[in-house]
Design a protein around this motif. Structure first.
Motif, PDB file in Angstrom:
ATOM      1  N   GLU A 132       0.858  -1.182   0.000  1.00  0.00           N
ATOM      2  CA  GLU A 132       0.000   0.000   0.000  1.00  0.00           C
ATOM      3  C   GLU A 132       0.895   1.234   0.000  1.00  0.00           C
ATOM      4  N   GLY A 134       0.580   4.315   0.650  1.00  0.00           N
ATOM      5  CA  GLY A 134       0.489   5.190   1.809  1.00  0.00           C
ATOM      6  C   GLY A 134       1.220   4.656   3.024  1.00  0.00           C
ATOM      7  N   LEU A 135       1.410   3.305   3.072  1.00  0.00           N
ATOM      8  CA  LEU A 135       2.054   2.694   4.233  1.00  0.00           C
ATOM      9  C   LEU A 135       3.539   2.426   4.019  1.00  0.00           C
ATOM     10  N   ARG A 137       5.512   4.309   1.829  1.00  0.00           N
ATOM     11  CA  ARG A 137       6.083   5.444   1.100  1.00  0.00           C
ATOM     12  C   ARG A 137       7.514   5.733   1.527  1.00  0.00           C
ATOM     13  N   GLU A 144      11.399   7.525  -1.735  1.00  0.00           N
ATOM     14  CA  GLU A 144       9.991   7.875  -1.547  1.00  0.00           C
ATOM     15  C   GLU A 144       9.168   7.226  -2.649  1.00  0.00           C
ATOM     16  N   ARG A 146       5.440   6.811  -4.228  1.00  0.00           N
ATOM     17  CA  ARG A 146       4.144   7.481  -4.237  1.00  0.00           C
ATOM     18  C   ARG A 146       3.034   6.636  -4.852  1.00  0.00           C
ATOM     19  N   THR A 147       3.364   5.631  -5.627  1.00  0.00           N
ATOM     20  CA  THR A 147       2.350   4.813  -6.294  1.00  0.00           C
ATOM     21  C   THR A 147       2.702   3.342  -6.127  1.00  0.00           C
ATOM     22  N   GLN A 148       1.720   2.496  -6.389  1.00  0.00           N
ATOM     23  CA  GLN A 148       2.009   1.064  -6.322  1.00  0.00           C
ATOM     24  C   GLN A 148       2.969   0.649  -7.428  1.00  0.00           C
ATOM     25  N   ASP A 198      -1.544   3.214 -10.827  1.00  0.00           N
ATOM     26  CA  ASP A 198      -1.561   1.986 -10.057  1.00  0.00           C
ATOM     27  C   ASP A 198      -1.537   0.726 -10.919  1.00  0.00           C
TER      28      ASP A 198
END
Length: 404
Positions: A132, A134-135, A137, A144, A146-148, A198
């Motif tokens: 995920e 968001g988890l 990142r 960093e 930002r996307t899958q 994604d």
């Protein structure tokens, strides 16, 4: 080495409000028998083991029973988490599981293989839990995500870097994601966006001898070495034509040598039927659907009374009913107020309302008679109330005159 690739068990998921645990247990019992019959060495479950982040107790019991059965049949098991799973709940008991059952839920273990040996040497299984964005990142220092797409590209970079230290050795990657070029089932594979950033490119999975994917509920072959197994049960009518089963994958000394599809039984067929309601209820051509899960579309011009109850009298497993008029009234742009302006009487007003809400179908003859009867009763009641009110007023006036 012989590998069985399965995914998306969705333990605990319902089918249009009906429990599926017993049906799934039966199907997974057959899968366990196939493991024994086919002398499978490793079973892969590529994510979405549970359907919910908070499974009921019975779901844990089913999973434990199936994993124990597969282990008793002689195979090791590698399980990864999917977007429906709670990684913490799926992985909390991994340390307590018997040898040969591996549950991969920690993203930081990506790139660390589970190594299982056969007569030709080691085979490295790289489990990638659902990432995920968001988890994860900032999970890897200095990177960093930002996307899958970025997260999986990084994960597979770790896999390839680790593989580079093992030249000539065989490998399998396991991931739960949406890969470009695969056709999804509308409304089924939830929570991962099927578009934009994604969607993961097929080239992301270059490197391993075989890539076992999960998330898509239908069997899909993206290349000889990259495949989806799909779910073992049908969880929607959109999956009705998609076979249920798993991939039987053989690795020889040089890598991937053969892939074969093994069918799983379908506990109850899925049927979609369409006709006017009376035909659905009586026509012999629909007899074959009487013991199946049924999605019914009735094509009458107007909605019919209590269609689900009536259909279930013939089709006990009717799960979905939709009204889809064969001929739909085209809107003319006028408002309801404009349509009834100038209506002559109450009966015509009610008839116009019925036509407005019933695809242009006004009152039938029995309905028309009932409407007239009700209107007459209301009018008689109003007249009686008026007469009583007039009499009461006269009495009050008379008493007032006597008093004066």
């Amino acid at each position: 080495m012989r590998i069985l690739h399965t995914s998306d068990w969705h333990i605990g998921r319902s089918f249009h409000g009906h429990a599926t645990l017993d049906a799934l247990r039966g199907v997974l019992d057959v899968l366990t028998a196939q493991v024994r019959e086919q002398a499978v060495d490793v079973v892969i479950v590529a994510g979405d083991v549970f359907d919910s982040a908070v499974p009921a107790a019975a779901c844990y019991s089913l999973l434990s029973d199936v994993l124990r059965g597969i282990s008793d049949a002689g195979a090791a098991v590698v399980v990864t988490s999917g977007n429906h799973d709670s990684a913490a709940r799926l992985g909390f008991q991994s340390a307590l599981l018997r040898d040969g059952i591996h549950v991969v839920t920690d993203p930081l273990t990506t790139g660390t293989p589970i190594t299982i040996r056969d007569a030709h040497g080691p085979v490295h299984f790289y489990g990638i839990p659902y990432l995920e964005p968001g988890l994860v990142r900032t999970l890897w220092e200095g990177i960093e995500l930002r996307t899958q797409r970025e997260a999986l590209a990084h994960a597979m970079g770790l896999v390839r870097a680790e593989l580079a230290e093992r030249p000539g050795e065989r490998s399998v990657a396991i991931s739960h994601c949406f890969v470009a070029g695969v056709e999804a089932t509308p409304g089924v594979e939830r929570d991962i966006q099927q578009g934009g950033l994604d969607v993961v490119a097929l080239s992301t999975f270059d490197g391993p001898d075989y890539v076992a994917l999960g998330h898509i509920h239908g069997r899909n072959r993206l290349s000889d070495r990259v495949r989806y197994a799909g779910a073992p049960l049908h969880y929607s009518f959109g999956e009705a034509e998609k076979p249920r089963g798993s991939w039987l994958v053989d690795l020889d000394a040089d890598g991937l040598s053969a892939v074969e599809w093994l069918d799983l039984p379908v506990p109850r067929r899925l049927e979609r039927i369409e006709a006017p309601l009376e035909e659905l209820l009586t026509d012999p051509r629909f007899a074959g659907a009487e013991d199946a899960w049924v999605s019914a579309r009735y094509t009458d011009a107007a909605p019919q009374r209590d269609p689900m109850r009536r259909l279930q009298e013939r089709f006990p497993f009717c799960a979905v009913v939709a009204h889809v008029p064969a001929i739909a009234l085209e809107p003319d742009g006028s408002t309801y107020a404009a349509r009834v302006r100038g209506t002559r009487d109450d009966h015509d007003l009610v008839d116009a309302f019925l036509a407005h809400v019933r695809n242009g179908v006004g009152a039938t003859a029995p309905e028309s008679a009932l409407i007239r009867e009700v209107i007459a009763e209301v009018a008689a009641g109003s007249a009686q109330e008026g007469a009583v009110a007039s009499a009461a007023s006269a009495v009050r006036a008379s008493r007032s005159g006597v008093a004066s």
